[in-house]
Design a protein around this motif. Structure first.
Motif, mmCIF file in Angstrom:
data_model
loop_
_atom_site.group_PDB
_atom_site.id
_atom_site.type_symbol
_atom_site.label_atom_id
_atom_site.label_comp_id
_atom_site.label_asym_id
_atom_site.label_seq_id
_atom_site.Cartn_x
_atom_site.Cartn_y
_atom_site.Cartn_z
ATOM 1 N N THR A 251 4.899 -8.185 16.474
ATOM 2 C CA THR A 251 5.135 -8.392 15.050
ATOM 3 C C THR A 251 5.086 -9.847 14.639
ATOM 4 O OG1 THR A 251 7.517 -8.452 15.469
ATOM 5 C CG2 THR A 251 6.559 -6.320 14.921
ATOM 6 N N ARG A 260 5.362 -11.583 9.394
ATOM 7 C CA ARG A 260 4.560 -10.360 9.368
ATOM 8 C C ARG A 260 5.424 -9.100 9.380
ATOM 9 N NH1 ARG A 260 -0.580 -11.924 10.389
ATOM 10 N NH2 ARG A 260 -1.292 -9.859 11.013
ATOM 11 N N HIS A 261 6.732 -9.255 9.224
ATOM 12 C CA HIS A 261 7.613 -8.100 9.174
ATOM 13 C C HIS A 261 7.287 -7.281 7.917
ATOM 14 C CE1 HIS A 261 10.132 -9.692 12.399
ATOM 15 N NE2 HIS A 261 10.056 -10.858 11.800
ATOM 16 N N ALA A 262 7.125 -5.982 8.100
ATOM 17 C CA ALA A 262 6.768 -5.122 6.971
ATOM 18 C C ALA A 262 7.947 -4.960 6.018
ATOM 19 C CB ALA A 262 6.308 -3.755 7.476
ATOM 20 N N LYS A 264 10.370 -2.915 3.555
ATOM 21 C CA LYS A 264 10.897 -1.558 3.651
ATOM 22 C C LYS A 264 11.188 -1.054 2.244
ATOM 23 C CE LYS A 264 12.932 -2.491 8.185
ATOM 24 N NZ LYS A 264 14.175 -2.535 8.995
ATOM 25 N N GLU A 372 1.867 -5.372 2.530
ATOM 26 C CA GLU A 372 3.028 -4.743 3.157
ATOM 27 C C GLU A 372 3.975 -5.743 3.798
ATOM 28 O OE1 GLU A 372 3.619 -1.673 2.782
ATOM 29 O OE2 GLU A 372 1.708 -0.918 2.063
ATOM 30 N N SER A 373 3.607 -7.038 3.794
ATOM 31 C CA SER A 373 4.450 -8.086 4.362
ATOM 32 C C SER A 373 4.119 -9.388 3.653
ATOM 33 C CB SER A 373 4.202 -8.218 5.865
ATOM 34 O OG SER A 373 2.882 -8.687 6.109
#
Length: 537
Positions: A251, A260-262, A264, A372-373
């Motif tokens: 990640t 790069r953490h998606a 939520k 998404e991130s």
């Protein structure tokens, strides 16, 4: 309605199946409807009690005994006469507890407080409580000092519905008051990792929707600890365990700068919040220029708005606002920041000593994008970046090196160095879909004009720039080369490009009179130059 039951030397075992059958129904045992009995309070002496509800994955056992000698609760001032030992399972999580209470425990609709002092332990997580409670079922009342500590926030699940992020060890203490559907936390103080926190907070249900409010301050904070509180796992490579490190390598590649953490989206849409934080000192591994952080954030119906936000960076500030809308797929984000008084020495600590007298930076950053991130949003972002250099001076020797003037370098090494003023410095890039094209790149002293052109690739976190030095009084030993800057944001490389021919005329018509301004963004005439910019990727 049973106002009170008194049990002495009793053994009670109450169980409810997942289908709703209850073993305490002696008449019409197949009945699965609403309960027809209310128990408001209980006195239990030398009694064991088990209650299991299979539909809620709940199984708990109590054992009461007389407390000798009788103690007094420091918080409530009331006598503690009974000791209750507790063991249980909740949603697959084991826990045990011990509590000292008064004779009477209240369960429903009495509003009669009883003293309670004790602790709950689940794994290595521990909660301590000292105060008063009432009506423990349905809408409990509470006024107590509460402290909770553990190795990571993630171990609070399954005991709370949310799934907190993996964090470093933490400990938090507050005076907690619960009335109706609202909790208030006063005199809150605690620590998570290297971050200390203090302030007030509240939680309540607005039309059955969870709402959080917090006003917090910190003398010293770590950015990664703050991200854990916001639901982002602490970087796995910084925590022990090969499995965690392996997950982190997927990640957060070490050569990447943007997180790069998606996101939520479900977390953003399940509750509302209004949070303010003032961290007087802020640090993060790999980002030594960070100084402080102050912001106010409002989350409502899946839309996060941060305004204002103030990052202390490199002795200066980045102030602005931002929005993240998770109602859309992929999420949409936009931000605007103004940069003030940023120190080059702090931003680039590896600058040679003669370059550290260069002045401060100011500028603007605007972007919008979807993803998404954070990395995905910036990788496809559109917007602009403008930076200007305010004042300062530069070593005459360094100026000669930048202009690749070998004769001047030799002369200065013999005669001695001196400072010369910087007339101006400018950089502007226009971004579209993650690709940034230079509008102007310029640094000018009284002796040298350095112009540039090139591109920034946000998706790959790479840059490709060509800087062309132009001595105003060129000598015989002036090199006809350009400086090529390329590579990743984290590890740029500088090389001499001997094959890049000098443009016969300036690359741009920007000059440095008093009050010089950056050219406006928009379509522009291609610069007249034989320099070819090769994309880095």
């Amino acid at each position: 309605v049973i106002s009170r039951i008194v049990l002495k030397d009793a053994q009670v075992d109450m169980q409810r199946t997942a289908g709703g059958l209850r073993n305490w129904r002696l008449i019409n045992p197949d009945y699965r409807g609403p309960a027809k009995i209310k128990l408001l309070s209980l006195e239990a002496y030398r009694t064991t009690l088990r209650f299991a509800d299979r539909s809620r994955e709940f199984d708990i056992r109590f054992a009461s005994s007389a407390l000798e000698p009788v103690a007094v609760s420091p918080q409530s001032g009331k006598p503690l006469t009974q000791k209750i030992d507790i063991k249980g399972v909740y949603r697959g999580g084991d826990f045990n507890a011990q509590a000292f209470t008064g004779d009477v425990l209240t369960f429903l609709e009495t509003r009669q407080y009883f003293p309670v002092r004790g602790h709950v332990i689940a794994g290595k997580t521990r909660l301590d409580l000292d105060g008063m409670a009432a009506d423990m079922f349905r809408r409990p009342l509470l006024d107590a000092n509460v402290r909770i500590a553990g190795p990571t926030l993630s171990q609070l699940h399954p005991f709370i519905l949310l799934r907190p992020a993996v964090s470093r060890p933490y400990g938090v203490e507050a005076q907690v008051v619960k009335i109706e559907d609202k909790y208030t936390f006063t005199r809150l103080r605690g620590k998570i990792g290297e971050t200390d926190l203090a302030g007030d907070a509240a939680h309540d249900l607005r039309n059955e929707r969870s709402y959080w409010r917090a006003d917090l301050g910190s003398e010293s904070a770590n950015l990664f600890d703050l991200r854990s509180l916001a639901g982002v796992d602490y970087p796995a490579e910084s925590l022990a365990g090969a499995a965690a490190k392996q997950a982190g390598s997927r990640t957060n590649p070490p050569n990447r700068l943007f997180p790069r953490h998606a996101f939520k989206p479900d977390h953003f849409r399940t509750f509302d919040a209004h949070i303010s934080l003032d961290a007087k000192k802020l640090k993060a591994p790999g980002m030594p220029a960070l100084d402080s952080l102050r912001f106010t954030a409002a989350l409502q119906d899946g839309v996060l708005q941060i305004e204002p936000v103030d990052f202390g960076i490199a002795g200066g500030h980045a102030r602005g606002r931002g929005t993240l809308d998770t109602r859309k797929q992929p999420p949409y984000a936009r931000a605007a920041l103004e940069l003030h008084d940023l120190s080059l020495e702090r931003l680039f600590p590896k600058l040679p000593a003669p370059a550290r007298r260069i002045g401060a930076l100011k500028g603007k950053l605007q972007f919008e994008g979807r993803g998404e991130s954070i990395a995905a949003v910036l990788g496809g972002a559109s917007g602009k970046l403008e930076i200007e250099l305010e004042g300062g001076s530069i070593s005459n020797l360094l100026d000669a090196k930048l202009s690749l003037n070998l004769g001047k370098i030799a002369g200065l090494m013999l005669r001695g160095d001196r400072d010369i003023p910087i007339r101006c410095g400018m950089a502007a890039f226009d971004f579209r879909n993650g690709y940034g094209k230079s509008r102007v790149l310029l640094v000018e002293t009284e002796q040298t004009r350095i112009e540039g052109t090139g591109a920034i690739y946000l998706r790959d976190e790479r840059l490709d720039l060509l800087l062309t030095p132009r001595p105003k009084n060129p000598g015989l030993l002036t090199l006809g080369s350009a400086i090529h800057v390329r590579g990743s944001f984290k590890r740029p490389e500088f090389t001499l490009d001997k094959g890049a021919a000098r443009a016969p005329e300036p690359l741009s018509n920007v000059h440095c009179p008093e009050g010089a301004a950056l050219p406006a963004a928009g379509p522009s005439t291609p610069a007249r130059s034989s320099v070819s910019i090769r994309p880095a990727s």
